[in-house]
Design an enzyme around this catalytic site. Structure first.
Site, PDB file in Angstrom:
ATOM      1  N   SER A  86       0.647  -1.134  -0.565  1.00  0.00           N
ATOM      2  CA  SER A  86       0.172   0.090  -0.162  1.00  0.00           C
ATOM      3  C   SER A  86       0.377   1.330  -0.129  1.00  0.00           C
ATOM      4  CB  SER A  86      -1.224  -0.329   1.641  1.00  0.00           C
ATOM      5  OG  SER A  86      -2.264   0.696   0.901  1.00  0.00           O
ATOM      6  N   ASP A 240      -5.949  -3.626  -2.655  1.00  0.00           N
ATOM      7  CA  ASP A 240      -4.715  -3.349  -1.492  1.00  0.00           C
ATOM      8  C   ASP A 240      -4.188  -4.460  -1.266  1.00  0.00           C
ATOM      9  OD1 ASP A 240      -3.678  -2.500   1.101  1.00  0.00           O
ATOM     10  OD2 ASP A 240      -4.691  -0.177   0.023  1.00  0.00           O
TER      11      ASP A 240
END
Length: 335
Positions: A86, A240
């Site tokens: 991320s 993500d």
């Protein structure tokens, strides 16, 4: 309907197709249940692990590594391997490519940089499809494959066009041009396959095999459900990398001699970007069980909106200040 809820014949067919059509792409790496030396880390000396935490935390990373450079510590250059998830995938990609080092000299860091950074990361008011994905993500109670699939399917059904453009611009700004090749052997970005729920790891080898630019690997790892993405990696739509129970994917560096691990917090205290529990201390204990020595730094920010571009300035300054504090211990452990 999630794949796990499908009629048995279709569930089997889906699993068979996943194996026959996608296994050869080399992107899916299962998360081990027990301590296990990672083939990616075997024989390496130093690894840098960067977890996720939204726009605020990406700014924190920028401030932190700017501060370390000011203290004469080039941690990415010293690392044999970098794992970014991320926000950590953006930071790690930018550092590994050398692009961040150029950025910090081209911009007045605490002057022009915050405003430019914030403009590149817009967040729109969520539409109904985005709200659905965000609510499903927030309601998650475990990191199982079925949970990842449920979040992933909602992410696939979200209309994130406005924020998709923003994340693409941010990728190009931090990691270089969005079409640039995967130049560094060090950086590994993580994501989750929205359809299968599998953990996806992109390294130079798998990026070259699947034609994945460096910025796309970072963008996929930052594709927060109901906000941005999903992003196509090879032929997999991915979200993500924090959408699982091993939020920083520290298992990938198990077996390296020393690992510097930097995360937003302990994974159990707010702020959060998902309802999935993140027992980071347990994840780290598993790699220590196979002989890896670790140093763990937690940013521990206030309970802010991690996706609010208005928090960029505060994140930059907090990261920079923390680097000054941690520099002596990092030098002792790392250098």
């Amino acid at each position: 309907m999630a794949a796990s809820d499908a009629p048995p014949s279709l569930e089997r067919l889906s699993a068979e197709l996943d194996q026959s059509l996608f296994a050869a792409d080399g992107l899916a790496i299962p998360i081990p249940d027990q301590p296990k030396i990672s083939p990616l880390a075997k024989g390496l000396d130093r690894a840098l692990v960067l977890g996720g935490g939204g726009t605020y935390y990406l700014a924190w990373y920028c401030g932190f590594f700017h501060g370390l450079f000011d203290e004469g510590i080039d941690a990415p250059q010293l690392a044999d391997m970098i794992v970014g998830t991320s926000a950590g995938s953006y930071a790690g990609s930018s550092l590994a490519s050398g692009h961040f080092q150029r950025l910090r000299t081209e911009f007045e860091f605490f002057g022009h940089f915050p405003g430019l950074f914030a403009r590149l990361a817009p967040v729109s008011d969520p539409n109904v499809s985005q709200q659905r994905a965000q609510k499903i993500n927030a309601a998650a109670k475990d990191g199982s494959i079925a949970t990842r699939q449920a979040i992933g399917h909602a992410a696939l059904a979200s209309d994130n066009k406005v924020n998709g453009e923003g994340v693409e611009r941010l990728a190009a700004f931090l990691a270089g041009d969005s079409k640039s090749a995967w130049t560094s052997q060090k950086i590994h970005t993580t994501a989750v396959d929205c359809y299968t729920g599998e953990r996806v790891v992109v390294s130079k080898a798998s990026a070259d095999k699947n034609g994945i630019p460096l910025a796309h690997g970072a963008a996929a790892s930052c594709s927060l459900p109901g906000i941005i993405g999903p992003t196509l990696l090879g032929q997999r739509f991915c979200m993500d990398g924090g959408m699982c129970s091993n939020a920083a994917h520290v298992d990938l560096v198990a077996g390296v001699k020393r690992a510097l691990i930097i995360t937003l917090n302990d994974g159990l205290q707010p702020p959060f970007l998902t309802g999935i529990p993140h027992p980071i201390a347990q994840n780290i204990a598993q790699i220590e069980a196979v002989g890896t020595k670790t140093m763990w730094i937690k940013a521990d920010p206030p309970n802010v909106n991690l996706m609010d571009p208005k928090e960029v300035s505060a994140g930059l300054q907090a990261g920079y200040d923390r680097a000054k504090k941690e520099a002596p211990a990092i030098k002792e452990f790392w250098v």
